[in-house]
Design an enzyme around this catalytic site. Structure first.
Site, short mmCIF file in Angstrom:
data_model
loop_
_atom_site.label_atom_id
_atom_site.label_comp_id
_atom_site.label_asym_id
_atom_site.label_seq_id
_atom_site.Cartn_x
_atom_site.Cartn_y
_atom_site.Cartn_z
N GLY A 104 -10.84 -10.10 34.46
CA GLY A 104 -9.94 -8.95 34.56
C GLY A 104 -9.33 -8.89 35.95
O GLY A 104 -9.95 -9.33 36.92
N GLN A 109 -4.96 -5.76 43.17
CA GLN A 109 -5.76 -6.86 43.74
C GLN A 109 -4.89 -8.01 44.25
O GLN A 109 -5.37 -8.88 44.98
CB GLN A 109 -6.77 -7.36 42.72
CG GLN A 109 -7.85 -6.32 42.41
CD GLN A 109 -8.86 -6.85 41.42
OE1 GLN A 109 -8.66 -6.72 40.23
NE2 GLN A 109 -9.92 -7.47 41.91
N CYS A 138 -16.53 -8.46 40.97
CA CYS A 138 -15.12 -8.15 41.19
C CYS A 138 -14.50 -9.26 42.02
O CYS A 138 -15.11 -9.69 43.01
CB CYS A 138 -15.01 -6.81 41.93
SG CYS A 138 -13.32 -6.30 42.24
N LEU A 139 -13.30 -9.71 41.64
CA LEU A 139 -12.66 -10.79 42.39
C LEU A 139 -12.34 -10.38 43.82
O LEU A 139 -12.19 -11.23 44.68
CB LEU A 139 -11.38 -11.25 41.68
CG LEU A 139 -11.60 -11.96 40.33
CD1 LEU A 139 -10.27 -12.26 39.66
CD2 LEU A 139 -12.42 -13.23 40.50
N HIS A 145 -13.61 -0.56 34.61
CA HIS A 145 -13.62 -1.16 35.95
C HIS A 145 -12.18 -1.35 36.46
O HIS A 145 -11.86 -1.03 37.60
CB HIS A 145 -14.37 -2.51 35.87
CG HIS A 145 -14.37 -3.32 37.13
ND1 HIS A 145 -15.53 -3.70 37.78
CD2 HIS A 145 -13.36 -3.86 37.87
CE1 HIS A 145 -15.22 -4.42 38.84
NE2 HIS A 145 -13.91 -4.54 38.92
N GLU A 146 -11.30 -1.86 35.58
CA GLU A 146 -9.92 -2.14 36.00
C GLU A 146 -9.11 -0.86 36.19
O GLU A 146 -8.31 -0.76 37.13
CB GLU A 146 -9.22 -3.08 35.01
CG GLU A 146 -9.89 -4.44 34.80
CD GLU A 146 -10.15 -5.21 36.09
OE1 GLU A 146 -9.42 -5.00 37.08
OE2 GLU A 146 -11.08 -6.02 36.11
N HIS A 156 -9.70 0.51 39.50
CA HIS A 156 -8.91 -0.14 40.57
C HIS A 156 -7.58 0.59 40.78
O HIS A 156 -7.09 0.72 41.90
CB HIS A 156 -8.59 -1.59 40.21
CG HIS A 156 -9.64 -2.57 40.64
ND1 HIS A 156 -10.00 -2.75 41.94
CD2 HIS A 156 -10.39 -3.46 39.92
CE1 HIS A 156 -10.93 -3.70 42.02
NE2 HIS A 156 -11.20 -4.15 40.80
NI NI Z 1 -12.59 -5.59 40.19
#
Ligand code: NI
Length: 175
Positions: A46, A51, A98-99, A140-141, A144
């Site tokens: 995701g 990000q 998380c990236l 989660h997204e 963000h």
């Molecule tokens: Ni994340």
């Protein structure tokens, strides 16, 4: 399509509240393409636009394609202006990563099921039910898009520790 740079903790942009997408234009579709390519390259399941430093309410996701299984088929999803409509009282726990916080994983408890609304790439409003990993990932997204990170759900001790670690990494990289 192009791979974009993913911003990493403690980059302050991760705390921005992203703006709604007014209209699903060709630029928005191009951004979604870049996000998918960036997400697959990372690899991750995701990605939120912020990000890659774009403060727009746009998410890409693929829970089907697994980099440890070459036979798995990609199932890219794009959610524009996503919002939770309802959530279950029942909770579930997933080990999240998380990236933007590479190689850090912790268990987070969230509603086990959610219903959410979004615009698709044709600009049409849709609603979908999510459970399991899908429910965790969409929450989660969407977090963000509101400047919230999964480490915010951890104890202060754990959060301070991870913030300190990544601040140190960033300082070292800048030297
Ligand atoms: Ni994340």
């Amino acid at each position: 399509m192009a791979i974009r740079e993913i911003i990493i903790l403690p980059d302050k942009q991760l705390r921005l509240v992203s703006k709604p997408v007014d209209r699903v234009t060709s630029e928005v579709r191009k951004l979604a393409d870049d996000m998918l390519e960036t997400m697959y390259d990372a690899p991750g399941i995701g990605l939120a636009a912020i990000q890659i430093a774009v403060p727009l309410r746009l998410i890409t996701m693929d829970l089907a394609k697994r980099d440890d299984d070459e036979t798995s088929v990609a199932r890219p999803r794009v959610f524009i202006n996503p919002e939770i409509v309802s959530k279950s009282d029942e909770l579930s726990v997933y080990e999240e990563g998380c990236l933007s916080i590479p190689e850090y994983y912790e268990a987070v408890e969230r509603p086990a099921k959610v219903r959410f609304r979004f615009l698709d790439l044709d600009g049409k409003t849709r609603e979908e039910d999510a459970e399991g990993l899908f429910a965790t990932c969409i929450q989660h997204e969407i977090d963000h898009l509101n400047g919230v990170l999964f480490v915010d759900y951890l104890s202060k001790l754990k959060r301070d520790r991870v913030m300190k670690k990544f601040t140190k990494f960033a300082r070292r990289a800048a030297e």
